[in-house]
Design a protein around this motif. Structure first.
Motif, short mmCIF file in Angstrom:
data_model
loop_
_atom_site.label_atom_id
_atom_site.label_comp_id
_atom_site.label_asym_id
_atom_site.label_seq_id
_atom_site.Cartn_x
_atom_site.Cartn_y
_atom_site.Cartn_z
N SER A 56 0.83 -1.21 0.00
CA SER A 56 0.00 0.00 0.00
C SER A 56 0.86 1.25 0.00
N ASN A 57 2.00 1.21 0.69
CA ASN A 57 2.90 2.37 0.70
C ASN A 57 3.42 2.69 -0.69
N LEU A 58 3.46 1.67 -1.56
CA LEU A 58 3.87 1.87 -2.96
C LEU A 58 2.67 2.20 -3.84
N ASN A 59 1.49 2.32 -3.22
CA ASN A 59 0.23 2.54 -3.95
C ASN A 59 -0.11 1.38 -4.87
N GLY A 60 0.33 0.19 -4.49
CA GLY A 60 0.00 -1.01 -5.26
C GLY A 60 0.58 -0.97 -6.65
N PHE A 61 -0.14 -1.54 -7.59
CA PHE A 61 0.27 -1.50 -8.99
C PHE A 61 0.09 -0.08 -9.53
N ASP A 62 0.90 0.28 -10.48
CA ASP A 62 0.72 1.55 -11.18
C ASP A 62 -0.38 1.35 -12.22
N ASP A 63 -1.54 1.95 -12.00
CA ASP A 63 -2.69 1.67 -12.87
C ASP A 63 -2.61 2.37 -14.23
N ARG A 64 -1.48 3.01 -14.50
CA ARG A 64 -1.26 3.50 -15.86
C ARG A 64 -0.90 2.34 -16.80
N GLN B 268 5.75 1.09 -22.14
CA GLN B 268 5.47 1.90 -20.96
C GLN B 268 6.53 1.68 -19.87
N LEU B 269 7.00 0.45 -19.73
CA LEU B 269 8.10 0.20 -18.80
C LEU B 269 9.33 1.01 -19.18
N PHE B 270 9.63 1.01 -20.48
CA PHE B 270 10.78 1.78 -20.96
C PHE B 270 10.57 3.28 -20.70
N GLN B 271 9.36 3.75 -20.95
CA GLN B 271 9.06 5.17 -20.75
C GLN B 271 9.24 5.57 -19.28
N LYS B 272 8.87 4.68 -18.39
CA LYS B 272 8.91 5.01 -16.97
C LYS B 272 10.31 4.88 -16.37
N HIS B 273 11.06 3.87 -16.82
CA HIS B 273 12.29 3.52 -16.12
C HIS B 273 13.59 3.77 -16.89
N PHE B 274 13.49 4.26 -18.13
CA PHE B 274 14.70 4.55 -18.92
C PHE B 274 14.69 6.00 -19.36
N LYS B 275 15.87 6.57 -19.47
CA LYS B 275 15.99 7.97 -19.85
C LYS B 275 17.06 8.15 -20.92
N GLY B 276 16.98 9.27 -21.63
CA GLY B 276 18.03 9.69 -22.54
C GLY B 276 18.38 8.70 -23.63
N VAL B 277 19.68 8.54 -23.86
CA VAL B 277 20.18 7.68 -24.93
C VAL B 277 19.75 6.23 -24.72
N LEU C 136 1.55 -3.46 -35.17
CA LEU C 136 2.24 -2.92 -34.00
C LEU C 136 3.14 -1.74 -34.36
N LEU C 137 3.61 -1.71 -35.61
CA LEU C 137 4.49 -0.63 -36.03
C LEU C 137 3.78 0.72 -35.99
N LEU C 138 2.46 0.69 -35.98
CA LEU C 138 1.67 1.93 -35.97
C LEU C 138 1.25 2.33 -34.57
N ILE C 139 1.70 1.56 -33.55
CA ILE C 139 1.23 1.82 -32.19
C ILE C 139 2.40 2.26 -31.31
N TYR C 140 2.23 3.43 -30.72
CA TYR C 140 3.17 3.92 -29.72
C TYR C 140 2.37 4.65 -28.65
N PRO C 141 2.35 4.11 -27.44
CA PRO C 141 1.52 4.72 -26.40
C PRO C 141 2.05 6.07 -25.95
N LYS C 142 1.15 6.96 -25.66
CA LYS C 142 1.52 8.27 -25.13
C LYS C 142 2.27 8.09 -23.81
N ASN C 143 3.32 8.86 -23.64
CA ASN C 143 4.10 8.76 -22.40
C ASN C 143 3.35 9.42 -21.25
N ARG C 144 2.84 8.59 -20.36
CA ARG C 144 2.06 9.07 -19.22
C ARG C 144 2.93 9.22 -17.96
N PHE C 145 4.24 9.04 -18.10
CA PHE C 145 5.11 9.00 -16.93
C PHE C 145 6.02 10.22 -16.83
N LYS C 146 5.79 11.24 -17.66
CA LYS C 146 6.62 12.44 -17.61
C LYS C 146 6.34 13.24 -16.34
#
Length: 307
Positions: A184-192, A246-255, A297-307
């Motif tokens: 609960s302290n982690l707010n459970g799963f990230d519902d994004r 989405q995992l990449f968007q949340k946990h990776f940065k830059g290059v 799949l090549l046409l699908i890229y989810p909006k980055n909700r983790f900025k």
């Protein structure tokens, strides 16, 4: 007490079978919370006809697997939480074994157990968190050649005979056990995360901020694996790709982020001709459809909700 949280979507039959095995084998005090994600097949209330003490929440809209699990977490009364897939079957008193092991630990932990296929063969139960190298191993099929390499195969631990509990990156979401207060302290799963990716994210955050993620091979359950999405190949392929991005968007940065995204889409491109040619040569229409799904799949890229 343990609060066991199950999410149902169009497979009340699986959920009923799972609950039946919980009542059959568990001797620990527990409550069961079932969240139905706006199913259009089956009647979720059938569960209470057989198991009147099961708590049922019925959503009027499917907001995703993570959101539903968090609904259960928010009303859970237990000291412990077990997130359990509805396509699982208990074959022994796994809860008692896991609780006894947990009490022996000196720090908080999330625990996963051994997963078995329906024929009792070993199923992939643990994985490493994504890195540029192991994602490249995925897309290049190196993981099939170097199965025991921790660098290019994020599932390498599944090919080793693990007899004792070990610290790992990620335990598969079919069975995740822990103390409610820490989850609960982690707010459970990230519902994004709608469907896929949520367990990797939760385990990483737990590893980084709270304690250990542990694979406990001292007990096993049967995981039918993909039973809910078996008749929805596009849904599965699409959301698996979205979840990883989405995992990449949340946990990776830059290059590093740019590189891992490029590798991910390269893997998609590689698979299109492989599945198409294989389907034509073997007259397998399912492989041709799979190639088409990867093309989409090549046409699908989810909006980055983790900025």
């Amino acid at each position: 007490m343990v609060s066991i949280i199950l999410v149902n979507y169009n497979r009340v039959d699986l959920t009923l079978n799972c609950i039946e095995t919980i009542y059959k084998f568990c001797t620990t005090d527990f409550e069961i919370i079932v969240i139905d994600n706006n199913s259009t097949i089956g009647n979720i209330q059938d569960i209470n006809k057989e198991f009147p003490n099961v708590i049922i929440l019925k959503n009027s809209k499917n907001k995703g697997f993570s959101y539903a699990n968090n609904q259960g977490l928010n009303i859970a009364k237990g000291e412990y939480i077990l997130f359990l897939n509805n396509d699982t079957l208990l074959i022994e008193d796994s809860l008692k074994k896991v609780i006894n092991y947990y009490k022996s630990l000196k720090r908080p932990a999330l625990i996963g157990c051994k997963l078995l296929n329906a024929d009792n063969t070993h199923q992939e139960s643990i994985t490493e968190f994504e890195t540029v190298l192991n994602v490249f191993g995925d897309i290049s099929f190196l993981y099939l050649i170097l199965k025991k390499s921790k660098y290019v195969n994020r599932f390498h631990l599944n090919y080793k005979n693990i007899e004792n509990p070990i610290k790992v990156g990620v335990v598969k979401g079919a069975f995740i056990f822990g103390e409610k207060k820490y989850i609960s302290n982690l707010n459970g799963f990230d519902d994004r995360f709608f469907f896929y990716g949520e367990e990797n994210d939760l385990c990483k955050r737990f590893n980084d901020q709270v304690g250990d993620v542990i694979y406990y091979p001292g007990t096993a359950i049967i995981h039918l694996g993909g039973a809910t999405t078996a008749n929805m190949p596009w849904f599965s392929i699409k959301n698996l790709s979205i979840g990883r991005i989405q995992l990449f968007q949340k946990h990776f940065k830059g290059v590093e982020f740019g590189l891992i995204i490029a590798i991910h889409y390269l893997g998609i491109v590689i698979r299109i001709p492989i599945y198409f040619i294989s389907g034509v040569v073997t007259f397998n229409s399912n492989l041709i459809k799979k190639a088409y799904n990867y093309l989409k799949l090549l046409l699908i890229y989810p909006k980055n909700r983790f900025k």
